[in-house]
Design a protein around this motif. Structure first.
Motif, short mmCIF file in Angstrom:
data_model
loop_
_atom_site.label_atom_id
_atom_site.label_comp_id
_atom_site.label_asym_id
_atom_site.label_seq_id
_atom_site.Cartn_x
_atom_site.Cartn_y
_atom_site.Cartn_z
N LEU A 147 0.82 -1.21 0.00
CA LEU A 147 0.00 0.00 0.00
C LEU A 147 0.86 1.26 0.00
N ILE A 197 -1.23 4.07 4.74
CA ILE A 197 -2.18 3.31 5.55
C ILE A 197 -2.59 4.16 6.74
N LEU A 229 -7.99 1.88 7.00
CA LEU A 229 -7.49 1.02 5.93
C LEU A 229 -6.82 -0.22 6.51
N VAL A 280 -7.85 -4.13 5.52
CA VAL A 280 -6.99 -5.13 4.89
C VAL A 280 -6.61 -6.25 5.85
N ALA A 294 -8.28 -3.05 -0.07
CA ALA A 294 -7.96 -1.62 0.00
C ALA A 294 -8.77 -0.84 -1.02
#
Length: 204
Positions: free
Chosen positions: A80, A83, A87, A91, A148
């Protein structure tokens, strides 16, 4: 004594010679060469993959001491761009709020995000470590990106969501997002992402 007999009484300045001295290991030799003698090659070597001194130090001395939850976070944060707590939960990061608070306090693995204050990003060294040593398998990594992208759509971050659908090469998701948000994305200055997504839209 070895300095006197083998180096004419002068302390050696290169890493290999320093490592030959009793009691001086790889990390100490690199530090002496780069700081005391401005040995630029040693500095560059610390960042070279996959056997740089800093990365090896991270494996041996830092990450080896971490909890399973922090390692779990690092694995899911690596794919990613940034974050935050929401989030992280999306995930599948375990104990997301507690783990994010811990890594923020440590200041080793993450740094503040570039644009939004509550977002964090893995540092380049942390990302390199995870990529080299704890990278998720392809299926699990794709699962993180899908989760995400879906969460980002839900919270209205359509530009970042589209970027992840593009990374996943999901033409159907790209087509749907362009139909729903394409004009706004263009108006907001995300033309490059729109073009990349359009290239993935099925011809039929």
């Amino acid at each position: 004594k070895k300095v006197s007999t083998e180096h004419a009484g002068k302390f050696p300045s290169d890493v290999d010679a320093l490592q030959s001295l009793p009691g001086i290991g790889r990390y100490t030799a690199g530090a002496i060469a780069s700081i005391a003698f401005d040995e630029r090659a040693a500095i560059l070597d610390t960042m070279r993959e996959p056997k740089g001194v800093l990365l090896d130090y991270m494996v041996d001395e830092v990450v080896g001491q971490e909890s399973a939850d922090v390692l779990h976070f690092l694995e899911r944060a690596e794919p990613l761009r940034w974050i935050d707590a929401g989030l992280a939960r999306a995930v599948g990061v375990r104990n997301a709020d507690r783990v994010l608070a811990a890594v923020r306090r440590r200041g080793v693995y993450v740094e503040p995000g570039a644009s939004v204050s509550d977002r964090i990003e893995l540092t380049p060294l942390s990302r390199a470590f995870v990529h080299a040593h704890r990278r998720l398998g392809a299926k699990e990594r794709d699962g993180v990106l899908v989760a995400a992208a879906r969460w980002l759509e839900q919270v209205g971050d359509h530009a970042d969501a589209l970027d992840y659908w593009v990374e996943l090469a999901d033409g159907g998701a790209c087509l749907r997002m362009l139909g729903e948000h394409g004009e706004q994305l263009l108006a907001d200055g995300h033309a490059q992402g729109v073009v990349r997504a359009a290239a993935l839209v099925p011809a039929d």
